[in-house]
Design a protein around this motif. Sequence first.
Motif, PDB file in Angstrom:
ATOM      1  N   ILE A  73       0.849  -1.188   0.000  1.00 10.25           N
ATOM      2  CA  ILE A  73       0.000   0.000   0.000  1.00 10.25           C
ATOM      3  C   ILE A  73       0.890   1.245   0.000  1.00 10.25           C
ATOM      4  N   SER A  74       0.497   2.208  -0.798  1.00 12.80           N
ATOM      5  CA  SER A  74       1.144   3.519  -0.821  1.00 12.80           C
ATOM      6  C   SER A  74       0.074   4.559  -0.541  1.00 12.80           C
ATOM      7  N   GLU A  75       0.393   5.487   0.325  1.00 13.86           N
ATOM      8  CA  GLU A  75      -0.550   6.562   0.635  1.00 13.86           C
ATOM      9  C   GLU A  75      -0.051   7.915   0.128  1.00 13.86           C
ATOM     10  N   ASP A  76       1.002   7.864  -0.702  1.00 16.60           N
ATOM     11  CA  ASP A  76       1.576   9.099  -1.250  1.00 16.60           C
ATOM     12  C   ASP A  76       1.771   9.019  -2.767  1.00 16.60           C
ATOM     13  N   GLY A  77       0.846   8.348  -3.447  1.00 18.46           N
ATOM     14  CA  GLY A  77       0.894   8.278  -4.906  1.00 18.46           C
ATOM     15  C   GLY A  77       1.967   7.372  -5.463  1.00 18.46           C
ATOM     16  N   GLY A  78       2.537   6.489  -4.655  1.00 18.28           N
ATOM     17  CA  GLY A  78       3.540   5.546  -5.122  1.00 18.28           C
ATOM     18  C   GLY A  78       4.965   5.929  -4.798  1.00 18.28           C
ATOM     19  N   LEU A  79       5.172   7.016  -4.050  1.00 21.00           N
ATOM     20  CA  LEU A  79       6.535   7.410  -3.685  1.00 21.00           C
ATOM     21  C   LEU A  79       7.139   6.461  -2.648  1.00 21.00           C
ATOM     22  N   SER A  80       6.336   6.020  -1.684  1.00 19.22           N
ATOM     23  CA  SER A  80       6.815   5.064  -0.682  1.00 19.22           C
ATOM     24  C   SER A  80       5.754   3.977  -0.507  1.00 19.22           C
ATOM     25  N   TRP A  81       6.206   2.792  -0.076  1.00 23.85           N
ATOM     26  CA  TRP A  81       5.331   1.621   0.021  1.00 23.85           C
ATOM     27  C   TRP A  81       5.541   0.899   1.336  1.00 23.85           C
ATOM     28  N   LYS A  82       4.460   0.327   1.871  1.00 25.58           N
ATOM     29  CA  LYS A  82       4.505  -0.622   2.983  1.00 25.58           C
ATOM     30  C   LYS A  82       4.042  -1.954   2.408  1.00 25.58           C
ATOM     31  N   THR A  83       4.768  -3.026   2.689  1.00 26.63           N
ATOM     32  CA  THR A  83       4.414  -4.347   2.174  1.00 26.63           C
ATOM     33  C   THR A  83       4.100  -5.270   3.340  1.00 26.63           C
ATOM     34  N   PHE A  84       3.018  -6.030   3.200  1.00 24.34           N
ATOM     35  CA  PHE A  84       2.556  -6.949   4.236  1.00 24.34           C
ATOM     36  C   PHE A  84       2.420  -8.342   3.660  1.00 24.34           C
ATOM     37  N   VAL A 110     -17.310 -14.475  -4.178  1.00 23.53           N
ATOM     38  CA  VAL A 110     -18.130 -15.691  -4.198  1.00 23.53           C
ATOM     39  C   VAL A 110     -17.782 -16.641  -3.046  1.00 23.53           C
ATOM     40  N   HIS A 111     -17.157 -16.113  -1.997  1.00 25.08           N
ATOM     41  CA  HIS A 111     -16.838 -16.933  -0.829  1.00 25.08           C
ATOM     42  C   HIS A 111     -17.101 -16.147   0.452  1.00 25.08           C
ATOM     43  N   TYR A 112     -16.821 -16.781   1.575  1.00 23.89           N
ATOM     44  CA  TYR A 112     -17.159 -16.240   2.886  1.00 23.89           C
ATOM     45  C   TYR A 112     -15.923 -15.846   3.696  1.00 23.89           C
ATOM     46  N   ARG A 113     -14.821 -15.520   3.016  1.00 24.50           N
ATOM     47  CA  ARG A 113     -13.590 -15.238   3.747  1.00 24.50           C
ATOM     48  C   ARG A 113     -13.040 -13.854   3.396  1.00 24.50           C
ATOM     49  N   ALA A 114     -12.284 -13.311   4.351  1.00 25.10           N
ATOM     50  CA  ALA A 114     -11.566 -12.052   4.147  1.00 25.10           C
ATOM     51  C   ALA A 114     -10.288 -12.098   4.963  1.00 25.10           C
ATOM     52  N   TRP A 115      -9.286 -11.379   4.504  1.00 22.83           N
ATOM     53  CA  TRP A 115      -8.069 -11.157   5.269  1.00 22.83           C
ATOM     54  C   TRP A 115      -8.008  -9.680   5.589  1.00 22.83           C
ATOM     55  N   VAL A 116      -7.526  -9.358   6.781  1.00 22.88           N
ATOM     56  CA  VAL A 116      -7.431  -7.963   7.212  1.00 22.88           C
ATOM     57  C   VAL A 116      -6.037  -7.753   7.780  1.00 22.88           C
ATOM     58  N   THR A 121       0.952  -2.313  12.180  1.00 20.93           N
ATOM     59  CA  THR A 121       1.720  -3.467  12.662  1.00 20.93           C
ATOM     60  C   THR A 121       2.051  -4.463  11.566  1.00 20.93           C
ATOM     61  N   GLY A 122       1.268  -4.497  10.493  1.00 23.83           N
ATOM     62  CA  GLY A 122       1.486  -5.465   9.414  1.00 23.83           C
ATOM     63  C   GLY A 122       0.899  -6.828   9.701  1.00 23.83           C
ATOM     64  N   ALA A 123       0.251  -6.995  10.837  1.00 23.61           N
ATOM     65  CA  ALA A 123      -0.314  -8.298  11.198  1.00 23.61           C
ATOM     66  C   ALA A 123      -1.566  -8.577  10.380  1.00 23.61           C
ATOM     67  N   PHE A 124      -1.602  -9.742   9.732  1.00 19.55           N
ATOM     68  CA  PHE A 124      -2.772 -10.191   8.980  1.00 19.55           C
ATOM     69  C   PHE A 124      -3.592 -11.127   9.848  1.00 19.55           C
ATOM     70  N   GLU A 125      -4.879 -11.067   9.701  1.00 24.90           N
ATOM     71  CA  GLU A 125      -5.751 -12.053  10.346  1.00 24.90           C
ATOM     72  C   GLU A 125      -6.848 -12.436   9.365  1.00 24.90           C
TER      73      GLU A 125
END
Length: 170
Positions: A73-84, A110-116, A121-125
């Motif tokens: 994700i970049s919040e500055d138009g692609g100048l910097s990135w955070k990767t998870f 078409v399914h019942y799942r999501a990742w957040v 912190t970068g933690a996925f659940e």
Amino acid sequence: HGVTWEWVHPERIGFIADGDRMYRSKNAVILESSDGGFSWDTMLVFPQNVGMSYKKAETLIVKNGFQNNTVSISEDGGLSWKTFSTDADDFSNFDVLLPYQGRVFAFEQVHYRAWVTDTATGAFEQRNLPSGTATAFGVISLGDKLLRSTIHNGLLHSTDGGNWAKSTGV
């Protein structure tokens, strides 16, 4: 009014609209068009293939690689990135991604799942969505709510991405 159509691009493409511009990914490149898709200019180049998932104002979200379980994700138009990274072995199936309240949500159509993931912190659940509410073709954030279309239960809304209620009057 849709009476006549003009052939714009010879290859099958998906794109994301943001204002008067269109964006798409092709291999390791994010492309931008300001003329309705007649021509495309290189916006960003990555070291690996990416899948453009979201673009609004200065915020961009891409899935990295086709078999890679990471999202950037970049919040500055692609100048910097955070990767998870996620430990999902099938993360390529999660094709609806969007930011909401400091997190990135990834929904599987078409399914019942999501990742957040929490962007601090970068933690996925993984989140299992309520039975009978398979995500159809769209999820958007609107103000303080997420709106998610479902196959059998119409439009649902949530203020936290975990608890969903049927939207009425829509």
